[in-house]
Structure formats: C-alpha cells, structure tokens
Enzyme design. Structure first.
Site, PDB file in Angstrom:
ATOM      1  N   SER A  24       0.846  -1.211   0.000  1.00 34.13           N
ATOM      2  CA  SER A  24       0.000   0.000   0.000  1.00 34.13           C
ATOM      3  C   SER A  24       0.873   1.250   0.000  1.00 34.13           C
ATOM      4  O   SER A  24       0.406   2.343   0.302  1.00 34.13           O
ATOM      5  CB  SER A  24      -0.927  -0.003   1.218  1.00 34.13           C
ATOM      6  OG  SER A  24      -0.175  -0.029   2.411  1.00 34.13           O
ATOM      7  N   ASN A 112      -1.738  -2.845  12.766  1.00 35.80           N
ATOM      8  CA  ASN A 112      -3.201  -2.706  12.709  1.00 35.80           C
ATOM      9  C   ASN A 112      -3.685  -1.463  13.453  1.00 35.80           C
ATOM     10  O   ASN A 112      -4.524  -0.714  12.945  1.00 35.80           O
ATOM     11  CB  ASN A 112      -3.874  -3.960  13.272  1.00 35.80           C
ATOM     12  CG  ASN A 112      -3.528  -5.196  12.470  1.00 35.80           C
ATOM     13  OD1 ASN A 112      -2.948  -5.090  11.392  1.00 35.80           O
ATOM     14  ND2 ASN A 112      -3.872  -6.362  12.973  1.00 35.80           N
ATOM     15  N   THR A 157     -40.018  25.172 -10.348  1.00 36.82           N
ATOM     16  CA  THR A 157     -40.223  23.773  -9.967  1.00 36.82           C
ATOM     17  C   THR A 157     -40.472  23.035 -11.273  1.00 36.82           C
ATOM     18  O   THR A 157     -41.058  23.603 -12.211  1.00 36.82           O
ATOM     19  CB  THR A 157     -41.424  23.593  -9.019  1.00 36.82           C
ATOM     20  OG1 THR A 157     -42.612  24.014  -9.685  1.00 36.82           O
ATOM     21  CG2 THR A 157     -41.268  24.394  -7.736  1.00 36.82           C
ATOM     22  N   HIS A 158     -40.016  21.810 -11.363  1.00 38.10           N
ATOM     23  CA  HIS A 158     -40.073  21.028 -12.615  1.00 38.10           C
ATOM     24  C   HIS A 158     -39.384  21.789 -13.763  1.00 38.10           C
ATOM     25  O   HIS A 158     -39.755  21.612 -14.927  1.00 38.10           O
ATOM     26  CB  HIS A 158     -41.518  20.699 -13.010  1.00 38.10           C
ATOM     27  CG  HIS A 158     -42.335  20.131 -11.897  1.00 38.10           C
ATOM     28  ND1 HIS A 158     -42.415  18.781 -11.640  1.00 38.10           N
ATOM     29  CD2 HIS A 158     -43.077  20.744 -10.943  1.00 38.10           C
ATOM     30  CE1 HIS A 158     -43.192  18.580 -10.586  1.00 38.10           C
ATOM     31  NE2 HIS A 158     -43.597  19.753 -10.130  1.00 38.10           N
ATOM     32  N   SER A 279     -14.062  26.369 -27.477  1.00 38.38           N
ATOM     33  CA  SER A 279     -14.145  25.201 -28.342  1.00 38.38           C
ATOM     34  C   SER A 279     -12.981  25.252 -29.323  1.00 38.38           C
ATOM     35  O   SER A 279     -12.526  26.330 -29.701  1.00 38.38           O
ATOM     36  CB  SER A 279     -15.473  25.225 -29.089  1.00 38.38           C
ATOM     37  OG  SER A 279     -15.378  24.494 -30.284  1.00 38.38           O
ATOM     38  N   ASN A 287     -17.790  28.003 -22.766  1.00 36.94           N
ATOM     39  CA  ASN A 287     -18.371  26.849 -22.077  1.00 36.94           C
ATOM     40  C   ASN A 287     -18.101  26.890 -20.565  1.00 36.94           C
ATOM     41  O   ASN A 287     -16.980  27.189 -20.157  1.00 36.94           O
ATOM     42  CB  ASN A 287     -17.796  25.550 -22.651  1.00 36.94           C
ATOM     43  CG  ASN A 287     -18.167  25.368 -24.114  1.00 36.94           C
ATOM     44  OD1 ASN A 287     -19.242  25.771 -24.548  1.00 36.94           O
ATOM     45  ND2 ASN A 287     -17.256  24.784 -24.876  1.00 36.94           N
ATOM     46  N   TYR A 319      -8.954  -7.258  12.195  1.00 43.96           N
ATOM     47  CA  TYR A 319      -8.320  -6.618  11.037  1.00 43.96           C
ATOM     48  C   TYR A 319      -8.212  -7.628   9.903  1.00 43.96           C
ATOM     49  O   TYR A 319      -7.813  -8.771  10.110  1.00 43.96           O
ATOM     50  CB  TYR A 319      -6.913  -6.096  11.387  1.00 43.96           C
ATOM     51  CG  TYR A 319      -6.212  -5.534  10.168  1.00 43.96           C
ATOM     52  CD1 TYR A 319      -6.396  -4.209   9.785  1.00 43.96           C
ATOM     53  CD2 TYR A 319      -5.421  -6.345   9.356  1.00 43.96           C
ATOM     54  CE1 TYR A 319      -5.808  -3.702   8.633  1.00 43.96           C
ATOM     55  CE2 TYR A 319      -4.818  -5.841   8.205  1.00 43.96           C
ATOM     56  CZ  TYR A 319      -5.019  -4.523   7.858  1.00 43.96           C
ATOM     57  OH  TYR A 319      -4.434  -4.034   6.711  1.00 43.96           O
TER      58      TYR A 319
HETATM   59  N1  ARG Z   1      -0.759  -1.775   4.970  1.00 45.74           N
HETATM   60  C1  ARG Z   1      -1.719  -2.184   5.930  1.00 45.74           C
HETATM   61  C2  ARG Z   1      -2.981  -1.319   5.776  1.00 45.74           C
HETATM   62  O1  ARG Z   1      -2.904  -0.335   5.154  1.00 45.74           O
HETATM   63  C3  ARG Z   1      -1.207  -2.018   7.309  1.00 45.74           C
HETATM   64  C4  ARG Z   1      -1.693  -3.032   8.272  1.00 45.74           C
HETATM   65  C5  ARG Z   1      -1.221  -4.364   7.871  1.00 45.74           C
HETATM   66  N2  ARG Z   1      -1.455  -5.319   8.899  1.00 45.74           N
HETATM   67  C6  ARG Z   1      -1.210  -6.594   8.721  1.00 45.74           C
HETATM   68  N3  ARG Z   1      -1.409  -7.350   9.742  1.00 45.74           N
HETATM   69  N4  ARG Z   1      -0.772  -7.058   7.597  1.00 45.74           N
HETATM   70  O2  ARG Z   1      -4.005  -1.640   6.285  1.00 45.74           O
END
Ligand code: ARG
Length: 500
Positions: A24, A112, A157-158, A279, A287, A319
C-alpha cells in the site's frame, strides 16, 4: 537496506509483482507524516513508561526525523518491496541504528492499530481543511446574496416557472444546505478524532503502555477503547465518504443551476473567463467547463462511498487486509470535493449576475398566478380551491389568446369567476394591478423563510452570524491539534539534542 523485516516465518519471497500487489506504499504517502508523528509519540510514551532508555529513544527519534527530512526534500527512496510505509520506516530505522535499538520501535504496537491511528489523524486533518473551504464558499455566497436581496427572479419547480422570488433566496438555499454539510463534517470529526493506538494487533499488549498518554500527545479527544473495535472499524471512513458524497451531490446541483442559467436561453448569469473554456472549432463558444467538471466529479465521491461500503460488508470482526483499501477512495473523494469547493468559490466570487435579464423574464411569465389566487381568497372570501380553479381557467384563456399576465383585464377575471362559480363576484378594480406589481406583491409574502426581500435580509444577517460562529469552532479545533503537534515536535527535538 534491511529486507523482509517481518517474514521470518516464511521461506519464500513474493515475486516483485506480487509484492507490488500487496503493497500500500503509494496510498500510504498521504499518511507518511502522520505515521512518523504516531511512531514518535508511541516511543516517547514507551520511554516514559520505562520500556526503553532515553538514549534509545533519542536514536530512534533522530532516525525518524532523518526520514522525515528526506521525505520533505523529495529524497525518500520508495520501493514496493515494502508492504507499506510502516515497514519501510521501521526497516530504515533498523538499518540505520541496528536491530538492538531500532528493533524496539514497534514494541507494544501492531501495524493494525498503527494504520488506524494514521488514518484517523489524516482524515481529521482533511475534514478540517475541507470545512475551511466549505466556509469560504458559504461566505462568498452570503456576500453575493447581500447584493441580490432585491433582484427579482423566477423560482422554478419542474424547471417551469413556479413563483416569483429573489436571487438571494436561491443563494441562501445553497448556504443553508452547505451549513448542514459543515455540521455533518463537524459531527463526524468528533467520532474520527479518537485514538485506536495501543489496541495492538487486536487484543492489547502485556507491555505497560499508556494509551491515554499517546492519545494526548497526538491531540486526540479520547480513545477508541475496545481493542477489537479499534483495529476493525472503518465506519469513520464510511461516514466521511458518505458526507463527502452528500456534499458533492449539493455542489453538483449548484453547478447544474449555473450551467442552465448561463445558457443563451436563460442568460441569468455569466461565468468569468477564468472559469470558462472555449471550443477548438466553434469560435463563438464560452463553455462553463469548470462547473461541468464539479458535476462530473460527483461520481468519484459516490464511487468512493460504494467502494468503502462494499469493502467492509463481508469482513468478520478483526483486522483483515481488505481494510488496506480504505485509503484511495478517501483520498480521491477528499480531493474531488476540495477542488470543487475551490472552483465554486472562484466562480461565485467572479460571477456576472444579469439581474435585468432575470427581471425581464418575469414580465412574460404567469408566475404571479399563485399570488392572484391568494389575493382572491383574501379579498373575495373564496376557498383556495375555488380561487385556484378560477385562476387556472383565466391563465388557460390568456395563454390561448396570447395575453400576458400584466395585460389581463378585471373583466376577464370576472368572467372566469362567473364561469367557475356560476355566480358574480365583485372585484376591486385594483386587485389585478396590485398582484401585477411584483415588488409590493413580494412584500406581502408573510411566511417565515419566504423570498420577501426583508425576510431575505433577515436570513442573511443570521447566516452571517452563524458563519462566524462556525469559523471560531473550526479554528479552535485546528488550534488544539496544532498545539499538540507543536508540543510533540518540541519534545522530539529536545530528546534528540540532549543525546548529542
Ligand atoms: N498496509 C496495511 C494497511 O494499510 C497495514 C496493516 C497491515 N497489517 C497486517 N497485519 N498485515 O491496512
């Protein structure tokens, strides 16, 4: 660089493609600063509780601040071999100061509760930021409405002529809806600004941590107490996305009014050049693309809400990695809403309102018909339904014979009365004339919240006061968080310098 910080249990490594799928990291960049703050607060608390020495704390903090510096200078090396920003940061610290000290950084904590605390810190910041922009728009609209409490305009209205009103009334209707949006974000903030830190993975920790202390260090108002709830729940994100979607639905409607009213057919308003496009082929075009895009971006916010609701729907309590997907829908809808608010502030600040055109449209309208029906009930002792039928009859005939409202004769009205009631009704010769005199007619609207200009002025004054109160509430909240952050940064610096 330290690799595979967490993977001792596993023999094989994921391929770089799988690692990137799992990571992530890029969504996490928006919580990087919060992550560093959260880790610093957690470690200060660990030192205060005797879990680590002052020297160890200082080395960890210095290393974290080094990462912050690299990030701010755009030098932080990102790699999706790290599952997330949490792993990247911890790996960097361990690499720099060794696992004996650096390896203490994550004591009594899990990713978590860590990601949950980061998210809540970022969302509260974005909520306050957005509310600030929302107030900007509210204030611009109030200002514009002050100029137009006497600008007569058809109310629709409408999308058909309904009644006569003033332009200020439309603007104030936007203001009231936006104030409700503000209140929704404000209520939501109360539930967002709670600390889940210290819940650990899901079941707390035997390390003697102090949750209240990290809560205070990070400027939260209280705890998400239950450790399971703290790591599982994303209702704060769903709620935020829901309010963002509601806000965008309102902004989209305002945009639609602007788009419609800037057509040649209406010609009530004209967007400034700055917020208009042209345009590539039709040289005459101007526009209203900026507000079309506000309308268009509404889909992003709706999509984000459905995305989040779907994500949490099938999860058991605890989690699950699915929750990693909380971030991107939040970021995209915050961005869409924030930029849309900025655009609308600019649009209304520079909007050309063609009050003459609004007014002249009334001359050809039968919109004063309700006023006539009400005058008949007031002055001729008729039931409203009788009056409504009489005026309906009158307008049908007038439309057919192309007689405008202000050209209708008393005699014709008397004929309509006779036709509908089967008897004569005595009308004062001034009845029609007073209704056709739109200004005085509007001033007879006595109901609270009507577009009677004096009522509009009363409403403007109240909204102005309210906007000031909301500003103060917002700056108090900002101040509390800023103060906590300043204190945290001062402590961090103090621990680091003492080490040297
Ligand atoms: N990258 C994870 C998230 O955004 C972080 C938590 C990950 N926890 C785990 N037990 N893999 O939620």
């Amino acid at each position: 660089m330290v690799e595979d910080l967490y993977r001792a249990r596993l023999k094989e490594r994921p391929s770089s493609k799988t690692a990137a799928f799992l990571s992530s990291l890029y969504d996490d960049l928006r919580i990087l600063e919060e992550d560093l703050d959260g880790t610093e607060a957690h470690n200060i608390m660990l030192f205060e509780k005797g879990v680590m020495s002052k020297r160890e704390l200082a080395s960890i903090l210095a290393s974290l601040e080094g990462i912050r510096e690299e990030w701010c200078e755009g030098k932080l090396v990102l790699d999706t071999k790290f599952e997330d920003i949490h792993e990247l940061v911890e790996s960097r610290v361990v690499e720099e100061i060794g696992i004996e000290i650096g390896g203490k950084l994550h004591t009594g904590r899990s990713r978590n509760d860590q990601v949950a605390v980061d998210l809540r810190m970022r969302v509260r910041k974005d909520l306050l930021n957005l509310s600030d922009k929302l107030l900007d728009l509210i204030e611009v609209l109030i200002k514009l409405s002050e100029k137009h409490s006497d600008s007569l305009m058809i109310l629709y209205t409408h999308t058909q002529h309904a009644q006569v009103g003033v332009y200020a009334q439309y603007l104030l209707s936007y203001v009231d809806a936006l104030i409700r949006d503000f209140e929704r974000f404000s209520d939501c903030f109360v539930r967002v600004n709670l600390s889940p830190l210290g819940a650990c993975a899901i079941g707390g920790t035997s390390i003697p941590i102090d949750r209240d202390r990290t809560c205070e260090l990070l400027g939260f108002d209280g705890l998400v107490e239950n450790s399971i709830d703290a790591v599982s729940s994303r209702d704060f994100a769903v709620e935020t996305a829901s309010h963002l979607a509601t806000l965008m639905s309102g902004l989209s409607r305002i945009s639609e009014d602007l788009i419609l009213w800037s057509t040649s057919e209406f010609g009530y308003v004209e967007l400034s050049d700055e917020f208009s496009s042209t345009s590539s082929v039709m040289p005459q075009k101007k526009n209203p693309c900026s507000v079309e895009l506000v309308r268009g971006k509404t889909g992003i916010a709706y999509g984000a809400l459905v995305n989040l609701l779907t994500m949490v729907k099938g999860l058991n309590t605890g989690y699950s990695r699915d929750l990693q997907e909380t971030k991107s829908p939040l970021w995209t809808s915050f961005d869409a809403a924030e930029s849309s608010l900025e655009i609308l502030v600019g649009v209304f600040r520079t909007l050309k309102v063609k009050a003459d055109r609004m007014r002249s449209n009334i001359a050809e309208s039968y919109a004063p018909a309700v006023d006539l029906a009400e005058a008949l009930t007031r002055e001729c002792d008729l039931s409203f339904r009788e009056a409504h039928r009489i005026v309906g009859e009158l307008i049908r005939e007038s439309v057919k014979s192309k007689v405008l409202f202000n050209q209708i004769k008393t005699k014709t009205l008397e004929e309509a009365c006779k036709k509908v009631l089967g008897r004569d009704v005595v009308l004062s010769s001034s009845l029609l004339a007073t209704v056709a005199d739109i200004e005085s007619d509007l001033s007879r609207r006595v109901s609270v919240g009507s577009p009677n200009p004096s009522e509009a002025r009363r409403m403007i004054a109240l909204r102005k006061k309210n906007a000031k109160i909301l500003r103060t509430r917002l700056s108090d909240r900002n101040l509390k968080i800023e103060k906590a952050r300043k204190r945290l940064m001062t402590s961090v610096r103090r621990y680091i310098t003492k080490r040297r």
